[in-house]
Scaffold this active site. Structure first.
Site, PDB file in Angstrom:
ATOM      1  N   ASP A 159       9.233 -15.407 -12.685  1.00  0.00           N
ATOM      2  CA  ASP A 159       8.229 -16.359 -13.164  1.00  0.00           C
ATOM      3  C   ASP A 159       6.852 -15.715 -13.315  1.00  0.00           C
ATOM      4  O   ASP A 159       5.859 -16.396 -13.539  1.00  0.00           O
ATOM      5  CB  ASP A 159       8.136 -17.574 -12.234  1.00  0.00           C
ATOM      6  N   GLU A 190       2.098 -17.327  -6.956  1.00  0.00           N
ATOM      7  CA  GLU A 190       2.904 -18.121  -7.865  1.00  0.00           C
ATOM      8  C   GLU A 190       2.061 -18.645  -9.040  1.00  0.00           C
ATOM      9  O   GLU A 190       0.826 -18.673  -8.979  1.00  0.00           O
ATOM     10  CB  GLU A 190       3.536 -19.287  -7.110  1.00  0.00           C
ATOM     11  N   HIS A 207       5.200 -13.811 -10.981  1.00  0.00           N
ATOM     12  CA  HIS A 207       4.357 -13.620  -9.802  1.00  0.00           C
ATOM     13  C   HIS A 207       4.349 -12.156  -9.376  1.00  0.00           C
ATOM     14  O   HIS A 207       5.308 -11.420  -9.595  1.00  0.00           O
ATOM     15  CB  HIS A 207       4.797 -14.523  -8.640  1.00  0.00           C
ATOM     16  N   ASP A 231       2.925  -9.006   1.410  1.00  0.00           N
ATOM     17  CA  ASP A 231       3.101 -10.402   1.795  1.00  0.00           C
ATOM     18  C   ASP A 231       4.055 -10.515   2.969  1.00  0.00           C
ATOM     19  O   ASP A 231       4.630  -9.525   3.424  1.00  0.00           O
ATOM     20  CB  ASP A 231       3.620 -11.229   0.609  1.00  0.00           C
TER      21      ASP A 231
END
Length: 259
Positions: A136, A143, A138, A67
């Site tokens: 979380d 996400e 990811h 990314d």
């Protein structure tokens, strides 16, 4: 899924390097997928040591970052292409031209995302993808609530992810970008082999969901349960909420500790 639990991060790095190195010894022109963040750093150190010892070479290989931030200057030290060069590829014999990252500074990040996905396919796909996991759940910057079959795309960072990454921006949340280009979950799942590293108790809930929970867009990393060749390397903190630890230890010993 093979789950290994270890007492220290250096051991995790060494084990990860032992899993990855044979792929590039057998296929020197292979493609390595690179993750940023803190968790993979011991793995990168262990791979560097192998290159320095002459037992591994990336001179003919290619690398693709997972990314990149959108809107961050390509010269910014925390741009992921620069981070990866600094902590890993510039310390090896990887040709700089063979290390790729999404064009997050592009005027059209959506077109850049599609182009990057095509570039990975043109390279023959990723042979080994290194992964971390966010608190979380990811992976990459996929996400919660996104498609489990997504391709490389523009995504928007949750407040939790931005807070977690503020440490790379001197703790200044306002400096953390709000958007990114990330390989999609579908793109990641096409890699031949996945090696996922998680350390610290702050990752424990996400790890437990990924390994033992139901597959759900709420926890994007759970999609890796469908991959047929994934190794998860954890420290004690990250493994602290797993309920089947004894089984994972037994299975690991049966596969890797038969000497």
């Amino acid at each position: 899924m093979q789950v290994g639990i270890f007492n220290d991060e250096s051991k995790i790095g060494e084990i990860g390097a032992e899993i990855i190195a044979p792929v590039f010894i057998d296929k020197p022109t292979g493609v390595l997928g690179l993750a940023t963040g803190s968790s993979p750093l011991p793995l990168y150190d262990a791979l560097v040591k192998k290159v320095e010892a002459g037992t591994l070479s990336f001179a003919q290989a290619q690398a693709f970052c997972l990314d990149e931030y959108v809107g961050l200057s390509m010269e910014h030290p925390e741009a992921y292409r620069n981070f990866i060069r600094r902590v890993f590829t510039a310390r090896t014999d990887f040709p700089d031209s063979a290390v790729h990252a999404p064009a997050g500074a592009s005027d059209d990040p959506y077109a850049a995302a599609a182009e990057y996905d095509a570039q990975i396919k043109a390279a023959g796909g990723v042979d080994v993808q290194i992964l971390g996991i966010g608190s979380d759940g990811h992976i990459g910057f996929n996400e919660p609530s996104g498609s489990l079959s997504s391709r490389t795309h523009v995504d928007f960072l949750t407040e939790q992810t931005r807070q977690d990454n503020a440490r790379f921006f001197d703790g200044n949340l306002a400096d953390v970008p709000t958007a990114c280009i990330t390989q999609g979950l579908g793109t990641i799942m096409e890699a031949g082999k996945l090696v996922l590293i998680a350390t610290g108790a702050g990752k424990a809930e996400a790890v437990a969901q990924m390994v033992e929970g139901p597959v759900s867009a709420r926890w994007p990393a759970t999609v890796v349960q469908f991959h047929n060749d994934i190794t998860v390397l954890l420290d004690e903190g990250a493994a602290s909420k797993l309920t089947m630890r004894d089984y994972y230890a037994q299975a690991w010993k049966a596969q890797y500790d038969q000497s």
